[in-house]
Scaffold this motif. Structure first.
Motif, mmCIF file in Angstrom:
data_model
loop_
_atom_site.group_PDB
_atom_site.id
_atom_site.type_symbol
_atom_site.label_atom_id
_atom_site.label_comp_id
_atom_site.label_asym_id
_atom_site.label_seq_id
_atom_site.Cartn_x
_atom_site.Cartn_y
_atom_site.Cartn_z
ATOM 1 N N LEU A 158 17.103 25.912 13.697
ATOM 2 C CA LEU A 158 17.082 27.373 13.670
ATOM 3 C C LEU A 158 16.287 27.988 14.809
ATOM 4 O O LEU A 158 16.681 29.016 15.372
ATOM 5 N N MET A 159 15.146 27.353 15.153
ATOM 6 C CA MET A 159 14.186 28.005 16.034
ATOM 7 C C MET A 159 13.923 27.268 17.338
ATOM 8 O O MET A 159 13.166 27.755 18.181
ATOM 9 N N GLY A 160 14.517 26.103 17.538
ATOM 10 C CA GLY A 160 14.256 25.329 18.744
ATOM 11 C C GLY A 160 12.965 24.540 18.633
ATOM 12 O O GLY A 160 12.172 24.706 17.699
ATOM 13 N N ARG A 161 12.726 23.669 19.586
ATOM 14 C CA ARG A 161 11.576 22.763 19.530
ATOM 15 C C ARG A 161 10.239 23.497 19.519
ATOM 16 O O ARG A 161 9.279 23.071 18.876
ATOM 17 N N ASP A 162 10.168 24.604 20.223
ATOM 18 C CA ASP A 162 8.897 25.318 20.315
ATOM 19 C C ASP A 162 8.808 26.500 19.360
ATOM 20 O O ASP A 162 7.814 27.235 19.364
ATOM 21 N N GLY A 163 9.834 26.693 18.534
ATOM 22 C CA GLY A 163 9.829 27.791 17.582
ATOM 23 C C GLY A 163 10.056 29.156 18.197
ATOM 24 O O GLY A 163 9.872 30.174 17.524
ATOM 25 N N ARG A 164 10.475 29.204 19.440
ATOM 26 C CA ARG A 164 10.609 30.477 20.137
ATOM 27 C C ARG A 164 12.013 30.724 20.695
ATOM 28 O O ARG A 164 12.222 31.665 21.462
ATOM 29 N N HIS A 165 12.952 29.876 20.304
ATOM 30 C CA HIS A 165 14.324 30.041 20.783
ATOM 31 C C HIS A 165 15.280 29.980 19.580
ATOM 32 O O HIS A 165 15.860 28.926 19.298
ATOM 33 N N PRO A 166 15.431 31.108 18.881
ATOM 34 C CA PRO A 166 16.147 31.122 17.595
ATOM 35 C C PRO A 166 17.667 31.193 17.721
ATOM 36 O O PRO A 166 18.315 31.959 17.007
ATOM 37 N N ARG A 167 18.226 30.382 18.599
ATOM 38 C CA ARG A 167 19.677 30.440 18.786
ATOM 39 C C ARG A 167 20.412 30.042 17.500
ATOM 40 O O ARG A 167 21.414 30.651 17.130
ATOM 41 N N GLY A 168 19.909 29.006 16.839
ATOM 42 C CA GLY A 168 20.550 28.572 15.594
ATOM 43 C C GLY A 168 20.468 29.629 14.511
ATOM 44 O O GLY A 168 21.440 29.863 13.778
ATOM 45 N N ALA A 187 15.396 37.814 13.984
ATOM 46 C CA ALA A 187 15.051 36.612 14.743
ATOM 47 C C ALA A 187 13.774 36.827 15.543
ATOM 48 O O ALA A 187 12.908 35.945 15.604
ATOM 49 N N ALA A 188 13.643 38.004 16.157
ATOM 50 C CA ALA A 188 12.433 38.303 16.929
ATOM 51 C C ALA A 188 11.199 38.315 16.027
ATOM 52 O O ALA A 188 10.123 37.848 16.417
ATOM 53 N N ALA A 189 11.345 38.832 14.815
ATOM 54 C CA ALA A 189 10.217 38.855 13.877
ATOM 55 C C ALA A 189 9.830 37.439 13.474
ATOM 56 O O ALA A 189 8.637 37.125 13.334
ATOM 57 N N MET A 190 10.811 36.568 13.293
ATOM 58 C CA MET A 190 10.508 35.175 12.948
ATOM 59 C C MET A 190 9.757 34.490 14.087
ATOM 60 O O MET A 190 8.819 33.728 13.860
ATOM 61 N N VAL A 191 10.149 34.774 15.324
ATOM 62 C CA VAL A 191 9.471 34.183 16.475
ATOM 63 C C VAL A 191 8.032 34.698 16.566
ATOM 64 O O VAL A 191 7.082 33.922 16.703
ATOM 65 N N THR A 193 6.028 36.062 14.392
ATOM 66 C CA THR A 193 5.121 35.788 13.269
ATOM 67 C C THR A 193 4.965 34.304 12.968
ATOM 68 O O THR A 193 4.038 33.916 12.252
ATOM 69 N N GLY A 194 5.878 33.475 13.484
ATOM 70 C CA GLY A 194 5.811 32.044 13.172
ATOM 71 C C GLY A 194 6.025 31.736 11.701
ATOM 72 O O GLY A 194 5.497 30.753 11.175
ATOM 73 N N ALA A 195 6.846 32.543 11.026
ATOM 74 C CA ALA A 195 6.970 32.447 9.572
ATOM 75 C C ALA A 195 8.024 31.453 9.099
ATOM 76 O O ALA A 195 8.065 31.138 7.910
ATOM 77 N N MET A 196 8.892 30.947 9.970
ATOM 78 C CA MET A 196 10.074 30.240 9.509
ATOM 79 C C MET A 196 9.776 29.074 8.566
ATOM 80 O O MET A 196 10.379 28.952 7.494
ATOM 81 N N GLY A 197 8.862 28.192 8.935
ATOM 82 C CA GLY A 197 8.580 27.039 8.084
ATOM 83 C C GLY A 197 8.135 27.443 6.690
ATOM 84 O O GLY A 197 8.527 26.825 5.693
ATOM 85 N N TYR A 198 7.324 28.485 6.612
ATOM 86 C CA TYR A 198 6.861 28.969 5.314
ATOM 87 C C TYR A 198 7.987 29.653 4.551
ATOM 88 O O TYR A 198 8.121 29.497 3.329
ATOM 89 N N ALA A 199 8.814 30.410 5.253
ATOM 90 C CA ALA A 199 9.937 31.086 4.611
ATOM 91 C C ALA A 199 10.921 30.083 4.019
ATOM 92 O O ALA A 199 11.491 30.308 2.946
ATOM 93 N N LEU A 200 11.112 28.955 4.690
ATOM 94 C CA LEU A 200 12.016 27.923 4.177
ATOM 95 C C LEU A 200 11.472 27.267 2.907
ATOM 96 O O LEU A 200 12.231 26.649 2.158
#
Length: 282
Positions: A158-168, A187-191, A193-200
């Motif tokens: 979803l977010m790429g290796r560095d968590g900053r490229h949310p192409r997926g 997608a910009a908010a996820m980048v 805030t770094g929330a994706m792992g917690y949101a999942l």
């Protein structure tokens, strides 16, 4: 109110409308934040309602406990209860979309005395989902739920290796019918805030769900809104929702609208909500 706290966690919240108005709590889903309600709230506050839209567990930067079990339904419900109590309201109109709807169903089952009305958007009662996944094509439509159970791989996709490229993430959102503008916002908010792992973790907590609570019928006045362009929730699943509501029940369908109805059809959503609130005033 800009924040509220519970069990050492601090949640950010949007507070709009007259402080003494009837309280409406708006719960967002995945992968969105409270901003998904931005186009719905003005129509509600114009009618004298106080709207509280929190960034929920995993999304608020200061409310990110570790571990999947910290995201089970009982914890989500307790967060909502803390917000209700912080608002000073005895009862509220409760609204949820997507995972926010799942949290709203859980809260209404546990604390019916605090709910004047429940409005669930997109996601039906959890027992309807469980039955549909086991007996219909809903199993295939819910493919992403199984993927999201895996460790680290969903974040990478979803977010790429560095968590900053949310192409997926953008592909999933756009593939589900979300507009370019809304998808880029989320997608910009996820980048940022770094929330994706917690949101999942909301998905990853599903194996630990309390089955008795999941199957609990809801007795409060309930409106379930489904959109016929929703690629994640099939019609058969939506139509079964009422089997788990014993209180007054309305099933509404938004035609030619995708899963992302608060963004795509905010006026229609607001009108349905206002009718529901008027029918069951606080």
């Amino acid at each position: 109110m800009e924040q509220f706290t519970r069990a050492g966690l601090t949640f950010d919240v949007l507070d709009s409308g007259p402080p003494d108005g009837p309280v409406v709590i708006l719960l967002h889903g995945w992968p969105q934040f409270s901003t998904c309600w931005n186009d719905v709230i003005p129509a509600l506050t114009a009618q004298g309602l106080r709207c509280l839209a929190p960034d929920q567990r995993g999304y608020s930067p200061q409310a990110r406990p570790e571990g999947r079990r910290a995201y089970v339904g009982s914890e989500l419900s307790a967060d909502v209860l803390a917000l209700v109590e912080a608002s000073g309201a005895e009862r509220v109109h409760l609204v949820g979309h997507d995972w926010g709807a799942a949290a709203a169903w859980a809260f209404a089952a546990r604390y019916p005395e605090r709910v004047a009305s429940l409005s669930a958007l997109s996601v039906p009662h959890p027992a309807a989902m469980v039955r549909a996944v086991a007996t219909s094509r809903q199993f295939l439509a819910s493919w992403y739920m199984y993927l999201f159970q895996l460790p680290w791989l969903p974040e990478l996709i979803l977010m790429g290796r560095d968590g900053r490229h949310p192409r997926g993430l953008l592909r999933i959102l756009r593939g589900g019918g979300q507009s370019v503008e809304a998808a880029e916002r989320d997608a910009a908010a996820m980048v940022s805030t770094g929330a994706m792992g917690y949101a999942l973790n909301w998905y990853r907590a599903m194996p630990f769900a309390n089955q008795r609570t999941t199957k609990s019928q809801v007795q409060v006045p309930t409106m379930y809104v489904w959109s016929d362009g929703d690629r994640a929730i099939l019609r058969k699943t939506a139509e079964a929702c009422g089997d788990w509501v014993t209180g007054p029940y309305r099933f509404e369908v938004l035609k030619e609208v995708s899963h992302w109805m608060p963004d795509e059809a905010p006026e229609a959503v607001a009108n349905l909500l206002l009718k529901q609130f008027a029918a069951y005033p606080i």
